[in-house]
Design a protein around this motif. Sequence first.
Motif, PDB file in Angstrom:
ATOM      1  N   ASP A  20      44.945  73.855  33.592  1.00 41.92           N
ATOM      2  CA  ASP A  20      45.082  73.495  34.998  1.00 41.92           C
ATOM      3  C   ASP A  20      45.285  74.724  35.880  1.00 41.92           C
ATOM      4  O   ASP A  20      44.981  74.690  37.061  1.00 41.92           O
ATOM      5  N   ALA A  21      45.755  75.825  35.317  1.00 36.75           N
ATOM      6  CA  ALA A  21      46.018  77.028  36.106  1.00 36.75           C
ATOM      7  C   ALA A  21      44.799  77.931  36.225  1.00 36.75           C
ATOM      8  O   ALA A  21      44.455  78.376  37.315  1.00 36.75           O
ATOM      9  N   CYS A  22      44.129  78.224  35.098  1.00 37.93           N
ATOM     10  CA  CYS A  22      43.049  79.224  35.150  1.00 37.93           C
ATOM     11  C   CYS A  22      41.673  78.658  34.816  1.00 37.93           C
ATOM     12  O   CYS A  22      40.677  79.351  34.981  1.00 37.93           O
ATOM     13  N   GLY A  23      41.589  77.436  34.299  1.00 40.32           N
ATOM     14  CA  GLY A  23      40.294  76.830  34.009  1.00 40.32           C
ATOM     15  C   GLY A  23      39.727  77.150  32.648  1.00 40.32           C
ATOM     16  O   GLY A  23      38.670  76.669  32.285  1.00 40.32           O
ATOM     17  N   SER A  24      40.430  77.957  31.854  1.00 38.94           N
ATOM     18  CA  SER A  24      39.883  78.284  30.531  1.00 38.94           C
ATOM     19  C   SER A  24      40.032  77.089  29.603  1.00 38.94           C
ATOM     20  O   SER A  24      40.894  76.235  29.788  1.00 38.94           O
ATOM     21  N   ARG A 104      34.867  86.102  44.519  1.00 40.00           N
ATOM     22  CA  ARG A 104      33.756  86.605  45.349  1.00 40.00           C
ATOM     23  C   ARG A 104      32.771  87.388  44.492  1.00 40.00           C
ATOM     24  O   ARG A 104      31.574  87.180  44.563  1.00 40.00           O
ATOM     25  N   SER A 105      33.266  88.318  43.712  1.00 36.46           N
ATOM     26  CA  SER A 105      32.441  89.047  42.736  1.00 36.46           C
ATOM     27  C   SER A 105      32.994  88.686  41.374  1.00 36.46           C
ATOM     28  O   SER A 105      33.959  89.284  40.913  1.00 36.46           O
ATOM     29  N   HIS A 106      32.411  87.693  40.761  1.00 35.96           N
ATOM     30  CA  HIS A 106      32.965  87.125  39.532  1.00 35.96           C
ATOM     31  C   HIS A 106      32.356  87.765  38.281  1.00 35.96           C
ATOM     32  O   HIS A 106      33.070  88.183  37.387  1.00 35.96           O
ATOM     33  N   ALA A 107      31.020  87.814  38.230  1.00 37.40           N
ATOM     34  CA  ALA A 107      30.357  88.255  36.996  1.00 37.40           C
ATOM     35  C   ALA A 107      29.026  88.908  37.310  1.00 37.40           C
ATOM     36  O   ALA A 107      28.456  88.719  38.384  1.00 37.40           O
ATOM     37  N   GLU A 108      28.545  89.649  36.323  1.00 40.78           N
ATOM     38  CA  GLU A 108      27.184  90.160  36.381  1.00 40.78           C
ATOM     39  C   GLU A 108      26.474  89.716  35.114  1.00 40.78           C
ATOM     40  O   GLU A 108      27.018  89.840  34.014  1.00 40.78           O
ATOM     41  N   THR A 124      39.258  86.433  38.910  1.00 36.97           N
ATOM     42  CA  THR A 124      40.629  85.970  38.708  1.00 36.97           C
ATOM     43  C   THR A 124      40.693  84.991  37.541  1.00 36.97           C
ATOM     44  O   THR A 124      41.605  85.057  36.724  1.00 36.97           O
ATOM     45  N   ASN A 125      39.725  84.096  37.447  1.00 40.46           N
ATOM     46  CA  ASN A 125      39.785  83.014  36.463  1.00 40.46           C
ATOM     47  C   ASN A 125      38.887  83.189  35.252  1.00 40.46           C
ATOM     48  O   ASN A 125      38.783  82.292  34.433  1.00 40.46           O
ATOM     49  N   TYR A 137      34.990  76.514  23.890  1.00 41.48           N
ATOM     50  CA  TYR A 137      34.738  77.837  24.436  1.00 41.48           C
ATOM     51  C   TYR A 137      35.623  78.852  23.723  1.00 41.48           C
ATOM     52  O   TYR A 137      36.729  78.525  23.287  1.00 41.48           O
ATOM     53  N   GLY A 138      35.133  80.088  23.639  1.00 44.34           N
ATOM     54  CA  GLY A 138      35.916  81.179  23.086  1.00 44.34           C
ATOM     55  C   GLY A 138      36.917  81.681  24.116  1.00 44.34           C
ATOM     56  O   GLY A 138      36.998  81.180  25.236  1.00 44.34           O
ATOM     57  N   ALA A 139      37.662  82.698  23.735  1.00 44.87           N
ATOM     58  CA  ALA A 139      38.636  83.303  24.640  1.00 44.87           C
ATOM     59  C   ALA A 139      37.927  83.972  25.810  1.00 44.87           C
ATOM     60  O   ALA A 139      36.740  84.281  25.745  1.00 44.87           O
ATOM     61  N   ARG A 140      38.659  84.213  26.855  1.00 45.27           N
ATOM     62  CA  ARG A 140      38.140  84.899  28.040  1.00 45.27           C
ATOM     63  C   ARG A 140      37.519  86.227  27.620  1.00 45.27           C
ATOM     64  O   ARG A 140      38.111  86.971  26.852  1.00 45.27           O
ATOM     65  N   ILE A 141      36.320  86.512  28.129  1.00 48.36           N
ATOM     66  CA  ILE A 141      35.675  87.763  27.734  1.00 48.36           C
ATOM     67  C   ILE A 141      36.326  88.926  28.484  1.00 48.36           C
ATOM     68  O   ILE A 141      36.725  88.792  29.641  1.00 48.36           O
ATOM     69  N   THR A 142      36.416  90.063  27.796  1.00 38.73           N
ATOM     70  CA  THR A 142      37.010  91.253  28.403  1.00 38.73           C
ATOM     71  C   THR A 142      36.035  92.427  28.410  1.00 38.73           C
ATOM     72  O   THR A 142      36.287  93.427  29.068  1.00 38.73           O
ATOM     73  N   ILE A 143      34.962  92.305  27.654  1.00 34.82           N
ATOM     74  CA  ILE A 143      33.914  93.314  27.608  1.00 34.82           C
ATOM     75  C   ILE A 143      32.579  92.585  27.752  1.00 34.82           C
ATOM     76  O   ILE A 143      32.520  91.374  27.550  1.00 34.82           O
ATOM     77  N   PRO A 144      31.500  93.296  28.104  1.00 33.37           N
ATOM     78  CA  PRO A 144      30.207  92.608  28.185  1.00 33.37           C
ATOM     79  C   PRO A 144      29.877  91.910  26.863  1.00 33.37           C
ATOM     80  O   PRO A 144      30.056  92.478  25.792  1.00 33.37           O
TER      81      PRO A 144
END
Length: 165
Positions: A20-24, A104-108, A124-125, A137-144
């Motif tokens: 509910d907080a971050c959507g992951s 605003r600038s989320h991903a590339e 942010t999310n 889904y896997g964990a939040r990505i931190t690298i490409p």
Amino acid sequence: MIVCTACCYDKNPDDAEYCDACGSELQAAVIPAPSVIQPQISSPQILQPSSSTTTIAKLISKHPGSPVPEFILDSNAIVGIFDPDMGPVDIDLEEFPGGETVSRSHAEIFLEAGVWKVKDIGSTNGIFIKLSGQTRYGARITIPETINIGDEVAFGKVRFLFQSA
């Protein structure tokens, strides 16, 4: 209550799929069984070309009634929401259900050596990938990370299926 592994929010209901907080996507607690090492006998394998080697791909919305059902990818694309100071983005998710979780600038999304990849550019999310054939889904990505045909990609709470065009 389920604790989110991405942001540590601890007030998610037991039946929630997304934080509910971050959507992951929330991960069920899994206790790994002790592993037993078994000898493996290798057999010849025929290598198949990677399914991500297409140079034109598309993101197909997983949300019914989306304002844009799909986005065609033929080169690098910035995902986010329009901002008067920063200007437009290539893939604007502001009007999508869950668009409030998109930065605003989320991903590339970009093509590198014939392989499609996605990277977080200060969201942010976060960005999450569900590999084809997986249920979570896997964990939040931190690298490409590489995205292959049939994978799902979530930008905050906005989800897409990655397909060849």
